[in-house]
Design a protein around this motif. Structure first.
Motif, PDB file in Angstrom:
ATOM      1  N   ILE A  60       0.844  -1.209   0.000  1.00  0.00           N
ATOM      2  CA  ILE A  60       0.000   0.000   0.000  1.00  0.00           C
ATOM      3  C   ILE A  60       0.879   1.259   0.000  1.00  0.00           C
ATOM      4  O   ILE A  60       0.516   2.282  -0.593  1.00  0.00           O
ATOM      5  N   ASN A  61       2.063   1.175   0.611  1.00  0.00           N
ATOM      6  CA  ASN A  61       2.940   2.361   0.685  1.00  0.00           C
ATOM      7  C   ASN A  61       3.430   2.831  -0.692  1.00  0.00           C
ATOM      8  O   ASN A  61       3.822   3.983  -0.845  1.00  0.00           O
ATOM      9  N   SER A  62       3.399   1.934  -1.679  1.00  0.00           N
ATOM     10  CA  SER A  62       3.797   2.336  -3.037  1.00  0.00           C
ATOM     11  C   SER A  62       2.818   3.350  -3.606  1.00  0.00           C
ATOM     12  O   SER A  62       3.150   4.092  -4.541  1.00  0.00           O
ATOM     13  N   TYR A  63       1.595   3.393  -3.049  1.00  0.00           N
ATOM     14  CA  TYR A  63       0.590   4.331  -3.565  1.00  0.00           C
ATOM     15  C   TYR A  63       0.780   5.752  -3.051  1.00  0.00           C
ATOM     16  O   TYR A  63       0.143   6.670  -3.541  1.00  0.00           O
ATOM     17  N   LYS A  64       1.646   5.925  -2.032  1.00  0.00           N
ATOM     18  CA  LYS A  64       1.816   7.283  -1.491  1.00  0.00           C
ATOM     19  C   LYS A  64       2.395   8.192  -2.571  1.00  0.00           C
ATOM     20  O   LYS A  64       1.843   9.247  -2.878  1.00  0.00           O
ATOM     21  N   GLU A  65       3.492   7.788  -3.183  1.00  0.00           N
ATOM     22  CA  GLU A  65       4.073   8.570  -4.292  1.00  0.00           C
ATOM     23  C   GLU A  65       3.464   8.145  -5.622  1.00  0.00           C
ATOM     24  O   GLU A  65       3.376   8.929  -6.556  1.00  0.00           O
ATOM     25  N   ASN A  66       3.105   6.879  -5.735  1.00  0.00           N
ATOM     26  CA  ASN A  66       2.429   6.348  -6.935  1.00  0.00           C
ATOM     27  C   ASN A  66       3.040   6.904  -8.222  1.00  0.00           C
ATOM     28  O   ASN A  66       2.379   7.642  -8.972  1.00  0.00           O
ATOM     29  N   PRO A  67       4.297   6.536  -8.484  1.00  0.00           N
ATOM     30  CA  PRO A  67       5.044   7.205  -9.558  1.00  0.00           C
ATOM     31  C   PRO A  67       4.403   7.126 -10.942  1.00  0.00           C
ATOM     32  O   PRO A  67       4.603   8.022 -11.758  1.00  0.00           O
ATOM     33  N   SER A  68       3.614   6.088 -11.207  1.00  0.00           N
ATOM     34  CA  SER A  68       2.979   5.971 -12.532  1.00  0.00           C
ATOM     35  C   SER A  68       1.491   6.298 -12.488  1.00  0.00           C
ATOM     36  O   SER A  68       0.766   6.027 -13.436  1.00  0.00           O
ATOM     37  N   TYR A  69       1.031   6.832 -11.354  1.00  0.00           N
ATOM     38  CA  TYR A  69      -0.378   7.268 -11.205  1.00  0.00           C
ATOM     39  C   TYR A  69      -1.360   6.094 -11.345  1.00  0.00           C
ATOM     40  O   TYR A  69      -2.461   6.267 -11.870  1.00  0.00           O
ATOM     41  N   TYR A  70      -0.974   4.906 -10.855  1.00  0.00           N
ATOM     42  CA  TYR A  70      -1.878   3.748 -10.948  1.00  0.00           C
ATOM     43  C   TYR A  70      -3.274   4.090 -10.401  1.00  0.00           C
ATOM     44  O   TYR A  70      -3.417   4.464  -9.230  1.00  0.00           O
ATOM     45  N   GLY A  71      -4.274   3.942 -11.220  1.00  0.00           N
ATOM     46  CA  GLY A  71      -5.671   4.039 -10.794  1.00  0.00           C
ATOM     47  C   GLY A  71      -6.146   5.389 -10.304  1.00  0.00           C
ATOM     48  O   GLY A  71      -7.291   5.531  -9.867  1.00  0.00           O
ATOM     49  N   ALA A  72      -5.290   6.422 -10.370  1.00  0.00           N
ATOM     50  CA  ALA A  72      -5.585   7.656  -9.637  1.00  0.00           C
ATOM     51  C   ALA A  72      -6.502   8.621 -10.398  1.00  0.00           C
ATOM     52  O   ALA A  72      -6.541   8.644 -11.625  1.00  0.00           O
ATOM     53  N   LEU A  73      -7.178   9.448  -9.596  1.00  0.00           N
ATOM     54  CA  LEU A  73      -7.902  10.609 -10.115  1.00  0.00           C
ATOM     55  C   LEU A  73      -6.863  11.667 -10.464  1.00  0.00           C
ATOM     56  O   LEU A  73      -5.992  11.975  -9.652  1.00  0.00           O
ATOM     57  N   ILE A  74      -6.956  12.213 -11.678  1.00  0.00           N
ATOM     58  CA  ILE A  74      -5.982  13.212 -12.116  1.00  0.00           C
ATOM     59  C   ILE A  74      -6.665  14.572 -12.231  1.00  0.00           C
ATOM     60  O   ILE A  74      -7.707  14.698 -12.868  1.00  0.00           O
ATOM     61  N   GLY A  75      -6.062  15.604 -11.641  1.00  0.00           N
ATOM     62  CA  GLY A  75      -6.577  16.961 -11.728  1.00  0.00           C
ATOM     63  C   GLY A  75      -5.657  17.919 -10.994  1.00  0.00           C
ATOM     64  O   GLY A  75      -4.741  17.467 -10.314  1.00  0.00           O
ATOM     65  N   ARG A  76      -5.814  19.259 -11.071  1.00  0.00           N
ATOM     66  CA  ARG A  76      -6.942  19.814 -11.804  1.00  0.00           C
ATOM     67  C   ARG A  76      -6.900  19.577 -13.304  1.00  0.00           C
ATOM     68  O   ARG A  76      -7.957  19.586 -13.937  1.00  0.00           O
ATOM     69  N   THR A  77      -5.713  19.482 -13.910  1.00  0.00           N
ATOM     70  CA  THR A  77      -5.719  19.198 -15.345  1.00  0.00           C
ATOM     71  C   THR A  77      -4.820  18.010 -15.655  1.00  0.00           C
ATOM     72  O   THR A  77      -3.769  17.834 -15.041  1.00  0.00           O
ATOM     73  N   SER A  78      -5.249  17.201 -16.632  1.00  0.00           N
ATOM     74  CA  SER A  78      -4.523  15.998 -17.026  1.00  0.00           C
ATOM     75  C   SER A  78      -3.557  16.324 -18.159  1.00  0.00           C
ATOM     76  O   SER A  78      -3.847  17.169 -19.002  1.00  0.00           O
ATOM     77  N   GLY A  79      -2.430  15.641 -18.173  1.00  0.00           N
ATOM     78  CA  GLY A  79      -1.473  15.782 -19.263  1.00  0.00           C
ATOM     79  C   GLY A  79      -0.531  16.958 -19.063  1.00  0.00           C
ATOM     80  O   GLY A  79      -0.479  17.558 -17.980  1.00  0.00           O
ATOM     81  N   ARG A  80       0.176  17.289 -20.121  1.00  0.00           N
ATOM     82  CA  ARG A  80       1.282  18.239 -19.991  1.00  0.00           C
ATOM     83  C   ARG A  80       0.910  19.676 -20.372  1.00  0.00           C
ATOM     84  O   ARG A  80       0.185  19.901 -21.345  1.00  0.00           O
TER      85      ARG A  80
END
Ligand code: GLA
Length: 347
Positions: A60-80
């Motif tokens: 579960i601790n891998s989700y704290k930084e979650n380097p590849s954004y596994y499963g995460a809500l992205i915002g306020r804006t997605s992408g670059r």
């Protein structure tokens, strides 16, 4: 339907909870109150065997930084956003640069790294988890107090609906998505290359060498990016193509055609699992995990390139020189209202 809640960890002294939603057939999801992260999407195969079809870390601790954004809500804006620079209300915002020279996925501490308030509800037809969050004015450099309501609903028909609502007390920028990496073989038994993909899209957003949209739109008929006739993800991924080289695989935004039809279909012949995607978003970013991180997966190995496909329905990333900012513009007092449905069946 049933919803169970488990305490699964602690980040910065706050409790990380996992909410498990199941329908009567065992289909369902597990999601965290941190980052709205979906850790599991549990789906039957053609023989009724239920397995996880999204990438999941073991610890579960891998989700704290979650380097590849596994499963995460992205915002306020997605992408670059090129160099973190975007203009809104005649002000040039200097956003933080957490993606090399650019801003990516909402900044250094975007929604993927926030604790969110949770409400749940279940009846015979459906169950949902709703995340509420007030993003204060100036958070990660964005204007206005943004009121966010994101709901994940499962139904008796083995559908997962993600709905995103937001309002703001100033003109602002919003472009939300979920960053789940799908692999229908179940528990990442094999990589994504033999999965078949159909995509209702004729146009691709061109990227520059820093993977930032240039503003040009490319016609894709007959190119490696053309999935209007289903083909395997692996068929053309190593073709000699400049856009593929930039991303080292698929890491691009496709403009979806209009209408209410299925926008995307992913299927895996061996397991028989099929996923249809419906959305009112105008685009989808697909990322073939070209740069995996080092965290251990639930299946006890490190992720490899092409292990899964991130499916990010959204508006085109803002890119450079405000080029696609208008698609992320949310007017003061108006409601942002987007929905994506994943429907699971077998072939
Ligand atoms: C998106 C981007 C990729 C990568 C992933 C997260 O899909 O387009 O380049 O940053 O997110 O690892």
């Amino acid at each position: 339907m049933e919803i169970l809640k488990f305490l699964v960890g602690e980040f910065n002294g706050k409790k990380v909870e996992s909410y498990n939603l199941r329908n009567s057939k065992g289909f369902g999801i597990n999601a965290l109150n941190y980052g709205g992260i979906i850790t599991d999407v549990l789906v039957p195969d053609k023989d009724g065997v239920i397995e996880n079809v999204v990438m999941k870390y073991k610890d579960i601790n891998s989700y704290k930084e979650n380097p590849s954004y596994y499963g995460a809500l992205i915002g306020r804006t997605s992408g670059r956003i090129a160099e973190g620079k975007v203009t809104i209300n005649d002000n040039v915002l200097e956003l933080n640069k957490n993606y090399g020279v650019n801003q990516g996925h909402g900044g250094a501490i975007g929604f993927s790294k926030k604790f969110l308030d949770v409400i749940t509800n279940a009846n015979e037809e459906e169950a949902y988890i709703e995340f509420n969050y007030l993003s204060p004015c100036g958070e990660e450099g964005y204007p206005g107090n943004l009121n966010l309501k994101v709901r994940y609903t499962i139904t008796e028909n083995n559908e997962l609906k993600l709905s995103y609502k937001a309002t703001c007390d100033e003109n602002t920028l919003v472009n939300l998505t979920n960053h789940s990496y799908f692999n229908l073989s179940g528990n990442c038994k094999e990589n994504i290359l033999s999965h078949y993909l159909y995509l209702d899209s004729d146009f691709l957003v061109e990227l520059n060498e820093n993977e930032v949209p240039t503003g040009e739109i490319i016609e894709i008929e007959g190119t490696p990016f053309d999935f209007t006739n289903p083909k395997t993800i692996g068929r053309d991924i190593e073709e000699d193509d400049y856009q593929l080289k930039i991303g080292q695989g698929y890491d691009h935004c496709w403009i979806l055609n209009g209408g209410n039809d299925v926008k995307m279909r992913l299927y895996h012949k061996e397991s028989g699992r099929k996923m249809d995607v419906y959305t009112n978003q105008n685009s989808v970013v697909l990322y073939s995990l070209n740069f995996p991180d080092e965290e251990i997966l639930e299946c006890n190995k490190k992720p490899s390139r092409r292990d899964a496909l991130a499916i990010e329905t959204q508006s085109p990333p803002i890119g450079r020189d405000n080029i696609f900012a208008k698609y992320s513009f949310l007017k003061k007092g108006e409601e942002y209202n987007k929905e994506t449905i994943y429907k699971f069946t077998t072939i």
